[in-house]
Enzyme design. Structure first.
Site, short mmCIF file in Angstrom:
data_model
loop_
_atom_site.label_atom_id
_atom_site.label_comp_id
_atom_site.label_asym_id
_atom_site.label_seq_id
_atom_site.Cartn_x
_atom_site.Cartn_y
_atom_site.Cartn_z
N GLY A 12 0.70 3.31 8.59
CA GLY A 12 0.23 3.01 7.36
C GLY A 12 -1.31 3.49 7.29
N THR A 14 -2.74 4.99 5.54
CA THR A 14 -3.54 5.13 4.31
C THR A 14 -3.71 4.05 3.60
OG1 THR A 14 -1.79 5.87 3.33
CG2 THR A 14 -3.27 7.58 4.05
N GLY A 15 -2.92 2.65 3.81
CA GLY A 15 -2.94 1.44 3.47
C GLY A 15 -4.20 0.66 3.03
N LEU A 17 -4.58 -2.40 3.82
CA LEU A 17 -4.80 -3.55 4.69
C LEU A 17 -5.72 -2.66 5.62
CD1 LEU A 17 -3.93 -6.13 6.72
CD2 LEU A 17 -2.85 -4.93 7.87
N ASP A 181 -0.78 -13.68 12.39
CA ASP A 181 -1.03 -14.47 11.53
C ASP A 181 -2.80 -14.67 11.20
OD1 ASP A 181 -1.63 -16.79 9.32
OD2 ASP A 181 -0.35 -17.96 10.67
N HIS A 182 -3.14 -13.93 10.26
CA HIS A 182 -4.80 -13.72 10.75
C HIS A 182 -5.16 -15.22 9.98
CE1 HIS A 182 -4.66 -14.06 6.09
NE2 HIS A 182 -5.64 -14.56 5.42
N LYS A 186 -8.86 -17.65 11.93
CA LYS A 186 -10.75 -18.30 11.25
C LYS A 186 -11.28 -19.21 12.39
CE LYS A 186 -8.39 -17.39 7.12
NZ LYS A 186 -9.18 -16.35 6.15
N HIS A 244 1.33 -19.73 7.81
CA HIS A 244 0.05 -20.12 7.83
C HIS A 244 -0.05 -21.43 7.81
CE1 HIS A 244 -1.28 -15.87 6.69
NE2 HIS A 244 -1.19 -16.49 5.31
N LYS A 340 -1.39 -21.15 -6.72
CA LYS A 340 -2.39 -20.26 -7.26
C LYS A 340 -3.16 -20.50 -8.60
CE LYS A 340 -0.50 -15.74 -5.23
NZ LYS A 340 -1.44 -15.39 -4.35
P1 NAD Z 1 0.05 -0.46 1.47
O1 NAD Z 1 1.40 0.08 0.63
O2 NAD Z 1 -1.30 -0.78 1.00
O3 NAD Z 1 0.62 0.60 2.85
C1 NAD Z 1 1.46 1.15 2.95
C2 NAD Z 1 1.13 2.30 4.19
O4 NAD Z 1 2.53 2.09 4.65
C3 NAD Z 1 1.01 2.91 3.53
O5 NAD Z 1 -0.25 3.86 4.30
C4 NAD Z 1 2.00 4.55 2.92
O6 NAD Z 1 1.16 5.46 2.98
C5 NAD Z 1 2.65 4.46 4.37
N1 NAD Z 1 4.60 3.98 4.48
C6 NAD Z 1 4.82 3.58 3.38
N2 NAD Z 1 6.03 4.98 3.63
C7 NAD Z 1 6.16 5.70 4.43
C8 NAD Z 1 6.71 6.30 5.14
N3 NAD Z 1 8.39 6.42 5.21
N4 NAD Z 1 6.44 7.06 6.12
C9 NAD Z 1 5.11 7.05 7.16
N5 NAD Z 1 4.12 6.18 5.69
C10 NAD Z 1 4.73 5.74 4.74
O7 NAD Z 1 1.10 -2.09 2.20
P2 NAD Z 1 -0.10 -3.21 2.99
O8 NAD Z 1 -1.10 -3.76 1.50
O9 NAD Z 1 -1.92 -2.12 3.72
O10 NAD Z 1 0.32 -3.51 3.83
C11 NAD Z 1 1.29 -2.89 4.99
C12 NAD Z 1 1.79 -4.15 6.20
O11 NAD Z 1 0.66 -5.22 6.22
C13 NAD Z 1 2.68 -5.27 5.07
O12 NAD Z 1 3.82 -5.64 5.49
C14 NAD Z 1 1.89 -6.89 4.32
O13 NAD Z 1 2.92 -7.25 4.56
C15 NAD Z 1 1.09 -6.42 5.24
N6 NAD Z 1 0.52 -7.33 5.14
C16 NAD Z 1 -0.70 -6.84 4.36
C17 NAD Z 1 -2.07 -7.72 3.94
C18 NAD Z 1 -3.34 -7.04 2.93
O14 NAD Z 1 -4.19 -7.14 2.61
N7 NAD Z 1 -3.06 -6.02 2.60
C19 NAD Z 1 -2.08 -8.82 4.00
C20 NAD Z 1 -1.35 -9.36 5.45
C21 NAD Z 1 -0.01 -8.18 5.24
#
Ligand code: NAD
Length: 488
Positions: A12, A14-15, A17, A181-182, A186, A244, A340
Site C-alpha cells: 500500500g 502509494t496510499g 497512510l 493503534d496510533h 501519543k 482508541h 463528529k
Molecule cells: P488507501 O486506499 O489510500 O491505500 C490503499 C493502498 O493499497 C494503495 O496503495 C493501493 O494501491 C493498494 N492496493 C489496493 N488493492 C491492492 C491490490 N490488490 N494489490 C496491491 N495493492 C493494492 O488507504 P489508506 O488510507 O492508506 O489505508 C490503508 C490501511 O490503513 C487501511 O486498512 C486503513 O483502514 C488503515 N488506516 C488508515 C489511516 C489513514 O490515516 N489513512 C488511519 C488509520 C488506519
C-alpha cells in the site's frame, strides 16, 4: 545513538497512510539518526510507478509535513534514495518472487542483516493472503527478525477479528505481529503510565476510595469528509470506541504492572479490559447514547453528505458509562464520548477526585480536585486545586496548576511507534487479548443497537452531542467537566 537496521516492505506504498504518516515518520527517524545507512524501503502497490517517481512522491510527502527548519533538501534526497518501488498485486504469487529477489538484493547492498518489517498499509481483507505469500514464497528471513505491522480496523466484531487474527497467526508467531493503534504513540497517552506509576501522590489516590469518576472525550469538529464509504460500515462505536477509547480506559484503570516492559504492562491492560462489564440490551439502553449530526452553521447533516444514505442509521456520536469491575475501580463510573461535528477538536481526559469529606470553610463551595490530561491538540497536564483567593478575608477559588509541552520537535505518534517496532518493543501495540475483550464489550452494544432504528439526526452540528449525553451524567449527579461550549 544506536542505528537500527531494517528492510521495510510497505504494502500500500502509494496510499494515503503511507504518504501522510509513514514516510514523514521514517524521515524523522532518519534525521535523528535512528536509521542511517543500513535501511531500505520497498513500496508496493498496483500502480506501475518507477523508482524515480516513487522517490519524488516520498520527498514531497516530507516537504509537505515536516517543519522546514528541521531538514535540508540534501537530507531529503539522500533519504529518498533508500526507496524502491515494485508494482505488485497481492494476489499474484509471481509478484512475491520478484519481491523476494529485490529484498535479497537490497539486504546485501545496505548490509541489513535480514531484519524485515512487513507493513500492511492496505485493506485488512488482504492481510491473510499477504501473510500466506510472505511465508510460502520465503520472504521471511532466518537470520534476522520478521515483524508484521497491521493497521486498524482489526475486524468489525469479535468473529471477524478472530478470523483475521488466525489468518495472520497461521504464518507469523504472535510476538511478531504489531497491531497499531496510533493513540498509543501519543505523548500524553504514554504519559498516563508515567503519571500513575511514577508519582506516589497519584499512585495512592488512583482508586475507588479517592476517584469519583473518569471522563474521556475524543471530539472532532470535522464531519465524515472523504471517509464516507468506510464510515457507513463502521460508525463511531467501531471507529473510535473499540480501539482508541478502550485503550485509554485500560491505561487509566489497569493495576500497576510488575515492571515497565511490554509483557507485564499488556498483561495488566488485558485484565482491565477483561474487567469491563459487558452490558445486556437493557443496560446498553440505560448506559449508552448514540447520535448522528444534523445540520449546523454552513454545514450539512450527515445524511446529506456525499455517499451517505438518506436514511443512514450510522452513529456519528457515542457516549457511555462504563463499569470496570476490578478491586480498584468498582463503583467508579468511566464516562466516555466521541463524535463528529462537535464544538471543538480535542482529546481530553479528566480524572475527577472525590469531594472533601467535610467542609470547614463556612460559606465557601469547594470544588472537586481534577487532573486533566489534554492529549490533542494541546499537550497539557492541569491539576485543579482549591486555593485561597489573594484578597482580604478567606474566599477560595479553583486554581489550575498547568504544564504545557512546548517542544516543537517532539516525535509524532507514528515516529515513536516505528522506533518501538524497530527495537522490538511491543508495549504500545495492541495485544490480541486486548482486541478480543474490546470487541466483546463493543459487540454487546452494537447488537443491542441493531435491534432498533434510532431517531436520527439528534444533535446539531457544532454542539457537544445529543442532550441525552449530558443526562447520562446528570442522572448520577455529575456533569462533563470539559465543556467547550461554555466560555469562561
Ligand atoms: P488507501 O486506499 O489510500 O491505500 C490503499 C493502498 O493499497 C494503495 O496503495 C493501493 O494501491 C493498494 N492496493 C489496493 N488493492 C491492492 C491490490 N490488490 N494489490 C496491491 N495493492 C493494492 O488507504 P489508506 O488510507 O492508506 O489505508 C490503508 C490501511 O490503513 C487501511 O486498512 C486503513 O483502514 C488503515 N488506516 C488508515 C489511516 C489513514 O490515516 N489513512 C488511519 C488509520 C488506519
Amino acid at each position: 545513538m544506536r542505528e537500527e537496521k531494517a528492510l521495510f516492505i510497505i504494502f500500500g506504498g502509494t496510499g494515503d497512510l503511507a504518504q501522510r504518516k509513514l514516510y514523514p515518520a521514517l524521515f524523522n527517524l532518519y534525521r535523528r539518526g535512528h536509521i542511517q545507512k543500513s535501511f531500505a524501503v520497498i513500496g508496493t502497490a498496483r500502480r506501475p510507478w518507477t523508482d524515480e517517481h516513487y522517490r519524488e512522491v516520498v520527498a514531497d510527502s516530507i516537504r509537505g509535513s515536516v517543519d522546514a527548519d528541521f531538514y535540508t533538501e540534501a537530507m531529503v534526497e539522500n533519504f529518498a534514495d533508500h526507496f524502491y518501488y515494485q508494482s505488485h498485486n497481492v494476489n499474484d504469487t509471481e509478484h512475491y518472487m520478484i519481491l523476494k529477489k529485490l529484498a535479497q538484493q537490497l539486504d546485501d547492498e545496505y548490509e541489513i542483516g535480514g531484519n524485515r518489517v512487513f507493513y500492511l498499509a492496505m485493506s485488512p481483507r488482504f492481510f491473510g493472503t499477504i501473510a500466506e505469500h510472505l511465508k510460502t514464497q520465503k520472504l521471511v528471513t532466518d537470520h534476522g527478525y520478521n515483524r508484521v505491522v497491521v493497521e486498524k480496523p482489526f475486524g468489525r466484531d469479535l468473529a471477524t477479528a478472530t478470523e483475521l487474527n488466525q489468518s495472520i497467526e497461521k504464518y507469523f508467531p504472535a510476538d511478531s505481529i504489531f497491531r497499531i493503534d496510533h493513540y498509543l504513540g501519543k505523548v500524553m497517552i504514554q504519559n498516563i503510565t508515567a503519571i500513575r506509576f511514577g508519582n506516589s501522590i497519584f499512585r495512592n489516590l488512583w482508586n475507588n476510595r479517592y476517584i469519583d469518576n473518569i471522563q474521556i472525550t475524543l471530539s472532532e469538529s470535522l464531519g465524515v469528509e472523504e471517509r464516507a464509504c468506510y464510515y457507513e460500515t463502521a460508525g463511531a462505536l467501531r471507529d473510535m470506541v473499540q480501539n482508541h477509547i478502550l485503550q485509554i480506559v485500560s491505561l487509566l484503570t489497569m493495576n500497576a504492572p510488575v515492571s515497565f516492559n511490554d509483557q507485564d504492562l499488556r498483561q495488566e491492560k488485558i485484565s482491565a479490559l477483561k474487567s469491563l462489564k459487558v452490558y445486556t440490551p437493557d443496560e446498553v439502553a440505560h448506559n449508552f447514547v448514540r447520535g448522528q449530526y444534523g445540520p449546523g452553521e454552513g454545514v450539512h447533516a450527515y445524511r446529506d453528505e456525499d455517499n451517505i444514505a438518506d436514511d443512514s442509521a450510522i452513529e456519528t456520536f457515542v457516549a457511555g458509562k462504563l463499569e470496570v469491575e476490578n478491586m480498584n475501580f468498582a463503583g467508579v463510573p468511566v464516562y466516555i464520548r466521541t463524535g463528529k461535528r462537535l464544538a471543538t477538536k480535542a482529546t481530553r481526559i479528566d480524572v475527577i477526585f472525590k469531594k472533601m469529606p467535610t467542609n470547614i470553610f463556612p460559606g465557601v463551595a469547594l470544588t472537586n480536585n481534577v487532573l486533566s490530561i489534554d492529549v490533542d491538540p494541546n499537550e497539557e497536564i492541569t491539576l485543579y486545586i482549591n486555593d485561597k483567593d489573594y484578597d482580604t478575608g478567606f474566599k477560595m477559588k479553583q486554581l489550575p496548576l498547568a504544564y504545557r509541552n512546548q517542544n516543537r520537535d517532539c516525535p509524532e505518534a507514528y515516529e515513536k511507534l516505528l522506533h518501538d517496532l524497530l527495537r522490538g518493543d511491543a508495549t504500545n501495540f495492541t495485544h490480541w487479548e486486548e482486541v478480543k475483550y474490546s470487541w466483546q464489550f463493543v459487540d454487546a452494544i452494537r447488537s443491542a443497537w441493531d435491534m432498533e432504528t434510532p431517531a436520527f439526526p439528534n444533535y446539531e452540528s457544532g454542539s457537544m452531542g445529543p442532550q441525552a449525553a449530558d443526562e447520562l451524567l446528570a442522572r448520577d449527579g455529575k456533569q462533563w467537566f470539559f465543556d467547550p461550549t461554555k466560555t469562561n
